[in-house]
Design an enzyme around this catalytic site. Structure first.
Site, short mmCIF file in Angstrom:
data_model
loop_
_atom_site.label_atom_id
_atom_site.label_comp_id
_atom_site.label_asym_id
_atom_site.label_seq_id
_atom_site.Cartn_x
_atom_site.Cartn_y
_atom_site.Cartn_z
N ASP A 219 43.38 53.33 -32.05
CA ASP A 219 42.58 54.16 -31.13
C ASP A 219 41.82 53.29 -30.13
O ASP A 219 41.39 52.18 -30.47
CB ASP A 219 41.60 55.01 -31.95
CG ASP A 219 41.07 56.18 -31.15
OD1 ASP A 219 41.63 56.48 -30.08
OD2 ASP A 219 40.10 56.80 -31.59
N GLY A 220 41.64 53.82 -28.93
CA GLY A 220 40.79 53.15 -27.94
C GLY A 220 41.51 52.69 -26.69
O GLY A 220 40.88 52.09 -25.80
N HIS B 141 47.62 52.04 -22.78
CA HIS B 141 48.71 52.13 -23.77
C HIS B 141 49.63 50.90 -23.67
O HIS B 141 50.09 50.36 -24.67
CB HIS B 141 49.51 53.42 -23.57
CG HIS B 141 48.70 54.67 -23.84
ND1 HIS B 141 47.88 54.80 -24.94
CD2 HIS B 141 48.58 55.83 -23.15
CE1 HIS B 141 47.30 55.98 -24.91
NE2 HIS B 141 47.70 56.63 -23.83
N SER C 119 51.21 64.75 -33.86
CA SER C 119 51.74 66.08 -33.50
C SER C 119 50.85 66.70 -32.42
O SER C 119 51.32 67.49 -31.61
CB SER C 119 51.75 67.01 -34.71
OG SER C 119 52.02 66.34 -35.90
N TRP D 183 50.89 65.95 -28.07
CA TRP D 183 51.65 66.68 -27.04
C TRP D 183 50.70 67.44 -26.12
O TRP D 183 51.06 67.81 -25.01
CB TRP D 183 52.62 67.69 -27.68
CG TRP D 183 53.73 67.08 -28.47
CD1 TRP D 183 53.89 67.11 -29.82
CD2 TRP D 183 54.87 66.35 -27.97
NE1 TRP D 183 55.03 66.44 -30.19
CE2 TRP D 183 55.65 65.97 -29.07
CE3 TRP D 183 55.30 65.96 -26.68
CZ2 TRP D 183 56.83 65.24 -28.95
CZ3 TRP D 183 56.48 65.24 -26.57
CH2 TRP D 183 57.23 64.89 -27.68
N LEU E 96 59.47 42.86 -43.57
CA LEU E 96 58.35 43.78 -43.34
C LEU E 96 58.91 45.16 -43.00
O LEU E 96 59.83 45.27 -42.21
CB LEU E 96 57.50 43.28 -42.15
CG LEU E 96 56.42 44.24 -41.63
CD1 LEU E 96 55.28 44.39 -42.64
CD2 LEU E 96 55.86 43.74 -40.29
C1 FPP Z 1 45.16 56.30 -29.09
O1 FPP Z 1 44.25 55.83 -28.10
C2 FPP Z 1 46.50 55.73 -28.86
C3 FPP Z 1 47.65 56.45 -28.69
C4 FPP Z 1 47.70 57.91 -28.70
C5 FPP Z 1 48.95 55.79 -28.41
C6 FPP Z 1 49.27 54.55 -29.21
C7 FPP Z 1 50.34 53.83 -28.52
C8 FPP Z 1 50.39 52.50 -28.36
C9 FPP Z 1 49.42 51.56 -28.98
C10 FPP Z 1 51.47 51.97 -27.49
C11 FPP Z 1 52.43 51.05 -28.12
C12 FPP Z 1 53.02 51.54 -29.39
C13 FPP Z 1 54.27 51.24 -29.81
C14 FPP Z 1 54.66 51.60 -31.20
C15 FPP Z 1 55.26 50.57 -28.94
P1 FPP Z 1 43.58 56.88 -27.12
O2 FPP Z 1 44.50 57.10 -25.97
O3 FPP Z 1 43.23 58.11 -27.89
O4 FPP Z 1 42.29 56.12 -26.66
P2 FPP Z 1 40.84 56.74 -26.38
O5 FPP Z 1 40.32 57.26 -27.68
O6 FPP Z 1 40.07 55.56 -25.88
O7 FPP Z 1 41.02 57.80 -25.34
#
Ligand code: FPP
Length: 246
Positions: A18-19, A35, A64, A67, A129
């Site tokens: 997260d973040g 991302h 889920s 989306w 792994l």
């Molecule tokens: C949550 O942060 C993160 C996600 C919903 C996406 C996670 C995806 C990646 C780390 C990209 C790479 C992954 C792979 C497997 C190639 P947020 O968007 O909710 O952040 P916020 O809380 O600061 O808004």
């Protein structure tokens, strides 16, 4: 290891990454930038897991509920997953990583789903792994799909309904063939599990850090493992019972 303490290295670690959005916002950039930066931290986590001998690393990449985000962000994430699959899978395979996507894959575009299935097939023989990437995954979905599979097995006469207990139901949940979840990490400062691995979390140790996911590096993960190594896992027993048993 002191009596009553846990094994030093967790066999199975799960991470809510997260973040990314906040990391990008701080830099006045779009969320998709965060991302993309998060992908680098995924590499760090894989390298760290390989070095430390962690057996399974489960990453929450898309829930889920994700989306419901703006279409542009969902589109950017799908694009990122596709690119990551093209760019990273060969190297992961070379490092002996077995990739598995867990979740309801039917919702993804055929092109993306086929690449996910291809990556799983390509790396199926690896054992350094287990890298589990949870996509379109929800803990309640997992429990419901396990219950559905058990009901179907009962319908086929494989066992009786009154024989369905925790142990049997657990065999239908995602990741059932991997070590039990030892350590759950959430970055980004929120203290909740957000419908991730609800069944598997039963006896996991929880670790929260304020570090935003793109800033996570090996030192940050080492701190989580150090913290884990100091925990006493009692599984409902008293501290004295645990000490006497070890
Ligand atoms: C949550 O942060 C993160 C996600 C919903 C996406 C996670 C995806 C990646 C780390 C990209 C790479 C992954 C792979 C497997 C190639 P947020 O968007 O909710 O952040 P916020 O809380 O600061 O808004």
């Amino acid at each position: 290891m002191a009596a009553g303490q846990t094994a030093r290295v967790p066999r199975h670690v799960a991470i809510v990454m997260d973040g990314n959005g906040r990391w990008a916002k701080k830099r006045l950039r779009p969320r998709s930038f965060g991302h993309r930066a998060g992908q680098k931290a995924v590499r760090e986590a894989v390298e760290f897991s390989l070095r430390r001998g962690i057996e399974s690393l489960t990453l929450f990449a898309f829930s889920s509920e994700n989306w419901n985000r703006p279409a542009t962000e969902v589109g950017a994430l799908m694009e990122l997953f596709l690119k990551a699959l093209d760019k990273e899978v060969d190297e992961l395979h070379g490092n002996g990583v077995r990739i598995r996507f867990v979740g309801d894959l039917d919702a993804f575009a055929p092109e993306l789903r086929d690449r996910m299935l291809g990556a799983m097939e390509q790396t199926a023989g690896n054992s350094a792994l287990n890298m589990n990437v949870a996509v379109n995954y929800g803990g309640r979905w997992d429990i419901a799909q396990a219950a559905r599979q058990a009901a179907l097995a009962i319908g086929r006469g494989e066992f009786r309904a009154d024989e369905l207990d925790e142990t049997r139901l657990a065999t239908y949940a995602c990741l059932a063939d991997q070590p039990p979840l030892d350590l759950f990490i959430r970055t980004g400062g929120e203290h909740r599990v957000s419908n991730f691995l609800l069944w598997q979390l039963a006896y996991a140790e929880l670790y929260f850090t304020d570090t935003l996911w793109p800033d996570v590096d090996q030192a940050c993960l080492a701190e989580a493992l150090d913290d884990y190594a100091r925990r006493e896992r009692r599984y409902g027993r008293t501290g004295e019972q645990v000490a006497n048993a070890s």
